[in-house]
Every structure is written in C-alpha cells, then in structure tokens.
Enzyme design. Structure first.
Site, PDB file in Angstrom:
ATOM      1  N   TRP A 185     -26.357  54.228  70.765  1.00 43.36           N
ATOM      2  CA  TRP A 185     -26.857  55.632  71.321  1.00 43.36           C
ATOM      3  C   TRP A 185     -26.336  55.633  72.708  1.00 43.36           C
ATOM      4  O   TRP A 185     -25.886  56.704  73.207  1.00 43.36           O
ATOM      5  CB  TRP A 185     -28.275  56.139  71.055  1.00 43.36           C
ATOM      6  CG  TRP A 185     -28.527  57.352  71.591  1.00 43.36           C
ATOM      7  CD1 TRP A 185     -28.362  58.582  70.777  1.00 43.36           C
ATOM      8  CD2 TRP A 185     -29.159  57.645  72.792  1.00 43.36           C
ATOM      9  NE1 TRP A 185     -28.853  59.373  71.880  1.00 43.36           N
ATOM     10  CE2 TRP A 185     -29.138  59.064  72.966  1.00 43.36           C
ATOM     11  CE3 TRP A 185     -29.404  56.923  73.817  1.00 43.36           C
ATOM     12  CZ2 TRP A 185     -29.834  59.644  74.215  1.00 43.36           C
ATOM     13  CZ3 TRP A 185     -29.866  57.542  75.066  1.00 43.36           C
ATOM     14  CH2 TRP A 185     -30.271  58.804  75.155  1.00 43.36           C
ATOM     15  N   HIS A 186     -26.854  54.641  73.527  1.00 43.60           N
ATOM     16  CA  HIS A 186     -26.482  54.489  74.938  1.00 43.60           C
ATOM     17  C   HIS A 186     -24.964  54.420  75.202  1.00 43.60           C
ATOM     18  O   HIS A 186     -24.721  55.018  76.245  1.00 43.60           O
ATOM     19  CB  HIS A 186     -27.075  53.499  75.500  1.00 43.60           C
ATOM     20  CG  HIS A 186     -28.606  53.585  75.475  1.00 43.60           C
ATOM     21  ND1 HIS A 186     -29.595  53.247  74.786  1.00 43.60           N
ATOM     22  CD2 HIS A 186     -29.526  53.956  76.632  1.00 43.60           C
ATOM     23  CE1 HIS A 186     -30.575  53.606  75.000  1.00 43.60           C
ATOM     24  NE2 HIS A 186     -30.673  53.957  76.355  1.00 43.60           N
ATOM     25  N   GLY A 187     -24.311  54.136  74.451  1.00 43.37           N
ATOM     26  CA  GLY A 187     -22.710  54.084  74.564  1.00 43.37           C
ATOM     27  C   GLY A 187     -21.965  53.134  73.764  1.00 43.37           C
ATOM     28  O   GLY A 187     -22.497  52.416  73.024  1.00 43.37           O
ATOM     29  N   PHE A 210     -24.461  58.604  78.957  1.00 41.38           N
ATOM     30  CA  PHE A 210     -24.979  58.446  77.855  1.00 41.38           C
ATOM     31  C   PHE A 210     -25.051  59.767  77.185  1.00 41.38           C
ATOM     32  O   PHE A 210     -25.207  59.663  76.100  1.00 41.38           O
ATOM     33  CB  PHE A 210     -26.343  57.716  77.953  1.00 41.38           C
ATOM     34  CG  PHE A 210     -26.386  56.216  78.565  1.00 41.38           C
ATOM     35  CD1 PHE A 210     -25.223  55.534  78.582  1.00 41.38           C
ATOM     36  CD2 PHE A 210     -27.504  55.981  79.484  1.00 41.38           C
ATOM     37  CE1 PHE A 210     -25.253  54.333  79.076  1.00 41.38           C
ATOM     38  CE2 PHE A 210     -27.467  54.893  80.141  1.00 41.38           C
ATOM     39  CZ  PHE A 210     -26.444  53.955  80.066  1.00 41.38           C
TER      40      PHE A 210
END
Length: 495
Positions: A320-322, A495
């Site tokens: 989800w962060h990248g 993000f």
C-alpha cells in the site's frame, strides 16, 4: 498545495474559512467540496477528474449494493465496486512496478521492452481509494447508509484536511457529522492549537532533521557513525512529519466542526510490535484489520492460519505504501514479527520487561531503514554501516556535512518523542480533553473549602493560558521558520 506553505496559510485557509462560515450550515458541504477540489487541483488539475470519477463510481455502486444487500446480485455489485477501485489503484500505483519487474526478469529495462512512458502517481490516491472501498464494504455489511446526499459523499471523499495523507476516514463515522455538527469558538480555537502543534512538528523538527537523512541515504558506503545518525534521524523525521500532518488534519477538521479519530498514540513508547501497530498510523492498521484481516478469517481458523493472515495483511500493507521491493520486505518484516510475537506470547508479556522498549525500537528502526531506502541494495549499505563494516568514519567530509543544528534538533526530537505522553497530557488538560477526546474532569474534592475551589480553578485556568500562549509562540516560530526554508512536502505525499 501543502499545509506548511504560505499559499495555504495566508491565502487558501482564510478564504475557505470565511466562505465556509458565511454559508448556512445545511449547505456547507458545497464550500467543502469546492474548496477541496481547488486544494487538490492546485497540484495538477488533470488528476482531479480521476478523483471525481472514483467518487461517482463508488457512490453509484454503493446504491446498487444497498438495493440488493444480502443477495447474490448485491455481492456481484460489491465485487465490481471493489474491483473498480483496485483497478484504479493498481494501474496508477503499480503498473510501472510490474513493467520494471517483468523487464528485470529478462535482463533489460522498460525501454528495452518498448515501453517508453511512465505513469505519474496521483497524489493521495491510496487514501481516497481506501475510503471509497471501506464505504462499499460498510454498505454491504449494513454499517453505513447508501441514501446519503451525493454532495455529502463527494465532500467526504475529497475532504481536504485529510485528502492527501490521511488519516483514512470511514463514511460510517462521519455521515451523521455531515448532517449535523457543532461549531463553536472554543472548538475552532482547539483546532487551531492542534494545527499549530502539527505545523511545529513538521517545520521545526522534521524538516530540520531531513538533511541528516538525505546525507546518509544518499551515501554509497556510510560509516558507522553516519549510518546510525541517519537511521535514527529518519526514524524521528518520519514520525514528526507524518504525525504532524495528522495533527494538522485533525485540527483543521475541528475548525470545521468535524471530529476525526487519532492517527498516532505515542508509538515510540511501544513495548512490542503488536503494541506499535496499535499506536502507529492507527487509521491504516485498523482499516487493514477490519476489512482485510477479518475477511481472511482473522484468528478464527487456527494458529497457523492466523500467522499466514498476519503475513498477508502486512505484506499488502507494505505494498500500500508503494510499488517497490523495499516496501514488500518491510511489510514481511513486520508481518513476521507480529506472527513471532503470537507464537511466543511475547505481545502479552512484553510490558513486564524493561528490555522490551529498546528491543521494539531497534526492530522498528531496522525496518525503517528498508522503508526509506530507494532500493534493497541501498538499505544493505546502511545496514553494513550500522554493523561497522564500512569503518567508523570512512568519509570525514560526509560526517562534517552534518550540521550541528540538525544534530541538536534530532536530539531535541528524541526527547520530545520520549516525553510526548506527558506533554500531551499537559496540552489536552489545557483543552479540557483527553487523548481519546473524552472530557477530563476538573472537579475538586468535595471536602475542599470554597477558597480552595477558587484557587484550584484559577491555577487550572492559568495553566490553560500558559499552554495556549506557548502554543501560539511555537506556531509563530514555525511560521517564521517556514518563510526561511525551501519547499518541503510531507513524506507521506508519495504514498
């Protein structure tokens, strides 16, 4: 546009608040939506269309899910809605990553495969897509209504205080606030104070520490001292940058009459990784728990399945962060630690051991190195430096480039992080509210004489004025520092 900019502080915010409070309460979702769209389009107007289309799609799918709730057709609409949201997120956030990874398998790059374009990541997409998905799931579960006014739902998705970097909101928690919320001078001032605290975290601490981090993670082979200073600095920078944004978002929400949940609760006093995730980025960790972990079966299908579920949830939390292998490894690191604590029962006993706090901080720190690095190889260079494999100070010029001011402010940030629970108690008592939003009792013992009542009340009032004055001075200094420094976006914008 960012909160810590002159254009926001001295142009957008005053104009928006003037229009907002001049609008009758029933119609205030209109200035919220218009202001939020202007705020978002300030970055790139073309991606505003994606936000609008995602909003309309989620709203229409929510109506269809509600109309057929409990039936096979309702589940089909839910699948289409969730699939559409994930498609938007997958294309814009992960397509470049998949192309690069596929090209690497063939020993080439994207250009070698004939791909000469790169998709730009729309700012805030992870946050507003997750909010749209939670709305669809809540409607399916019967936890949220689908008969809300479109203007209210659109204002919820685009709500500018949290649009870019959270906290991740849920419509079921705000739907009644859109219908009716209280506005008062006291609440507005509380929100302004919270905003100024967040601004100070960002400008005075996080931005001042940033040069230490950039020097360390930009070095090819940092020595022992540089590696440790840079890793610790990033641990503090990320916290004060992101929690500062959350404070500013919560404060802006209060200024508009909204009550957002807390997103951080002193994470660096945690004594286990399990506790850490109850305190760090609470809106994301609770989202992953309620909508992913529970859906996978949680801990209801045996110990082995529980550990697998933890790994899956944290792996997806990392992604989800990248779109980078560093985030995959970081997610697996935390998922593995959570599973290990469950296996050993450490998460239940950790509070009894003094070693638990430094051990937890060390494990979190090691994870942050991977989280910050541009590539896995870069993180390995930092780890080598932390182990002393690159020498004690192998680059005197690099070490000398670390300014005394940045190092001193990093030390101050560490002290603030350690003392934050007590500082927050002082701040919240001044507002007459606790960390969870509950009212703090100001009653005094019944046996006290009237004079004691008066003196105690006066002392409490004086404490409140002292904290208010200190907050204003801190905010003024943060604005002064802001005018001196160059543009510095919030870390979670990526993000």
């Amino acid at each position: 546009m960012v909160f810590s900019s002159e254009s926001f502080l001295f142009l957008f915010l005053p104009v928006f608040m003037a229009v907002y409070y001049a609008t009758p309460q029933r119609w205030r979702s209109y200035p919220i939506l218009l202001g939020s769209y202007v705020f978002y389009a300030w970055w790139r107007i073309d991606f505003l269309g994606l936000l609008v289309l995602t909003t309309l799609f989620a709203y229409l799918m929510g109506q269809r899910v509600a109309a057929h709730r409990g039936s096979r057709q309702g589940r089909i609409y839910l699948t289409i809605g969730i699939g559409g949201c994930l498609l938007v997120l997958g294309v814009f956030k992960y397509l470049n990553f998949f192309v690069d990874s596929f090209a690497a398998l063939w020993g080439t790059d994207a250009a070698g495969l004939g791909v000469h374009w790169r998709l730009i990541l729309p700012i805030g997409i992870s946050f507003y897509v997750f909010q749209a998905m939670s709305y669809l799931i809540d409607v399916h579960r019967g936890d949220a209504r689908a008969n809300a006014r479109l203007i209210d739902f659109a204002a919820f998705i685009a709500l500018f205080p949290q649009l870019i970097a959270g906290p991740i909101l849920r419509y079921k928690d705000l739907e009644h606030q859109f219908e009716h919320r209280r506005h008062s001078a006291e609440l507005f001032c509380d929100g302004m104070a919270r905003f100024l605290v967040g601004l100070a975290k960002k400008v005075i601490l996080a931005d001042a520490i940033a040069p230490l981090v950039d020097l360390t993670f930009g070095a090819s082979d940092p020595g022992f001292v540089v590696a440790w200073v840079g890793a610790l600095a990033y641990m503090l920078q990320l916290y004060f940058d992101f929690s500062g944004y959350s404070d500013m978002a919560i404060g802006l929400g209060k200024m508009m009459g909204f009550r957002f949940g807390e997103n951080f609760r002193f994470p660096y006093v945690s004594r286990s990784i399990t506790e850490f995730w109850r305190r760090w980025h609470i809106s994301l960790s609770s989202w992953l728990r309620d909508y992913l972990y529970v859906s996978l079966g949680g801990n209801r299908k045996g110990a082995a399945r529980t550990y697998v579920n933890l790994l899956i949830v944290m792996l997806l939390g990392g992604l989800w962060h990248g779109a980078n292998w560093t985030f995959v490894i970081w997610g697996l690191w935390h998922g593995g630690l959570l599973a290990l604590e469950r296996v050993t029962g450490w998460h239940q006993r950790a509070a009894s051991y003094w070693l638990a706090l430094p051990l937890t901080l060390m494990l979190v720190l090691l994870g942050w190195v991977m989280f910050r690095a541009e590539a896995v190889s870069d993180s390995l260079a930092i780890y080598a430096g932390m182990l002393g494999l690159n020498g004690f100070i192998n680059d005197p010029l690099l070490f000398g480039a670390m300014s005394r001011e940045s190092i001193a402010l990093a030390g101050l940030a560490a002290l603030v992080a350690a003392a934050e629970p007590k500082l927050w108690l002082i701040f919240s008592n001044a507002e007459n509210k606790g960390p969870s939003g509950a009212v703090v009792s100001t009653r005094f013992p019944a046996a006290s004489a009237p004079r004691a009542h008066a003196s105690a009340a006066l002392a409490h009032q004086n404490d409140g004025w002292t904290v208010t004055l200190a907050t204003l001075v801190l905010g003024a200094y943060a604005v002064f520092r802001l005018t001196e420094q160059s543009f510095s976006p919030f870390l979670y914008f990526q993000f």
